[in-house]
Design a protein around this motif. Structure first.
Motif, mmCIF file in Angstrom:
data_model
loop_
_atom_site.group_PDB
_atom_site.id
_atom_site.type_symbol
_atom_site.label_atom_id
_atom_site.label_comp_id
_atom_site.label_asym_id
_atom_site.label_seq_id
_atom_site.Cartn_x
_atom_site.Cartn_y
_atom_site.Cartn_z
ATOM 1 N N ALA A 268 98.772 0.341 40.692
ATOM 2 C CA ALA A 268 100.060 1.045 40.707
ATOM 3 C C ALA A 268 99.885 2.534 40.424
ATOM 4 O O ALA A 268 98.883 2.955 39.828
ATOM 5 N N ASP A 269 100.871 3.314 40.844
ATOM 6 C CA ASP A 269 100.793 4.774 40.734
ATOM 7 C C ASP A 269 102.017 5.340 40.031
ATOM 8 O O ASP A 269 103.162 5.033 40.396
ATOM 9 N N VAL A 270 101.774 6.202 39.039
ATOM 10 C CA VAL A 270 102.830 7.032 38.465
ATOM 11 C C VAL A 270 102.917 8.296 39.309
ATOM 12 O O VAL A 270 101.927 9.033 39.446
ATOM 13 N N GLN A 271 104.085 8.554 39.896
ATOM 14 C CA GLN A 271 104.257 9.691 40.800
ATOM 15 C C GLN A 271 105.399 10.579 40.297
ATOM 16 O O GLN A 271 106.461 10.077 39.923
ATOM 17 N N ILE A 272 105.177 11.877 40.295
ATOM 18 C CA ILE A 272 106.195 12.822 39.838
ATOM 19 C C ILE A 272 107.238 13.017 40.924
ATOM 20 O O ILE A 272 106.904 13.253 42.083
#
Length: 298
Positions: A268-272
């Motif tokens: 999973a990715d934390v994206q701004i």
């Protein structure tokens, strides 16, 4: 298809507003929107110091969706985004990430040519259509359209584009949906405090889901499902989004939290989304093939 004109605007998401339009669940609406400046910046000589700042970030609406009830959710499918021919971008003193570098406003107008934004004679930028302000009425006090939160609002999320589906927690009867602040292009973070701001049309399908309880908005596309969270800092927003996704997966699959956390750390990715509004916004995106393998469903 139902249409809603740009003269039906709101400047804050508010449970006490009178609906501009009432529709049955499942209705598709083509919504005319103004740009974030309220269409007040049309020429190079239009100065930001001279515009009416009480009419900034208008959203068209609100739309009352029959069957949308507090404690449930509103499903919003982005069917299409259409733009006018000209965009406006800005930065200035105290605005955005680099506001400490400036002592005055600057603006830049661009023309749209086909699938490209013409920055100048030497640079064309591929269009990246998105909706910046989109949401429903919050449970408490009104929230101005420039601020994001659990109700949605000014999330400035580049993933909110054609083909995406959003799920908003409903706090007021009918949800009272609105949207605006569209961008022809914007990078994640929106560092100057603006994208390529543009007026146009957003076509959305609005569906009441009275049995789906949510804390913050969800976003879904062909490949991923994510939580969108806003908080005072990017760290806090990311922490919130990750915890909510872990809870969501564990609640719907019965999986052990430690197993889920280790798995999400791999895939999973934390994206701004944006880092310039009163609350900062991130999205935590999980591949749908992973969710399917876990037996997850909303």
């Amino acid at each position: 298809m139902v249409e809603l004109s740009e003269d039906k605007v709101l400047y804050a998401f508010d449970k006490d507003l009178e609906p501009a339009l009432t529709v049955p669940s499942g209705t598709t609406v083509r919504i005319r929107t103004k740009d974030c400046f309220g269409n007040q910046v049309q020429r190079p000589e239009d100065e930001l110091d001279e515009i009416d700042w009480d009419h900034i970030n208008p959203a068209t609406g609100p739309i009352y969706v029959e069957g949308a009830v507090p404690g449930g959710a509103l499903k919003v499918t982005i069917e299409n985004i259409e733009f006018d021919d000209q965009t406006a971008s800005c930065t200035g003193e105290g605005e955005g990430v680099c506001g400490d570098r400036f002592d005055a406003w600057s603006t830049h107008l661009c023309q749209i040519d086909g699938d490209e934004l013409v920055w100048d004679e030497s640079l064309r930028i591929p269009l990246r259509p998105m909706i910046g302000v989109i949401g429903v009425a919050p449970a408490g006090e009104p929230v101005n359209c420039g601020t994001p939160g659990s109700h949605g609002g000014n999330m400035d999320n580049t993933a909110i584009t054609t083909g995406a589906t959003l799920y908003f927690p409903v706090a007021a009867e009918g949800a009272l949906f609105g949207c605006g602040d569209m961008h022809a292009a914007m990078g994640d973070g929106e560092i100057s405090v603006s994208g390529a701001e543009v007026a146009g049309y957003a076509t959305v399908t609005l569906t009441a889901l009275p049995d789906l309880a949510l804390t913050d908005p969800l976003i879904e596309n062909d490949t991923h499902l994510g939580v969108i969270a806003s908080a005072e800092s990017l760290d806090a927003a990311a922490d919130r989004a990750v915890h909510e996704m872990v809870d969501l997966i564990c609640d719907r699959t019965g999986k052990d939290a430690a197993e889920v956390v280790m798995l999400l750390s791999l895939v999973a990715d934390v994206q701004i989304c944006q880092m310039v509004d009163p609350e900062k916004t991130v999205r935590f995106m999980v591949p749908k093939y992973v969710l399917e393998a876990l037996g997850f469903s909303l």
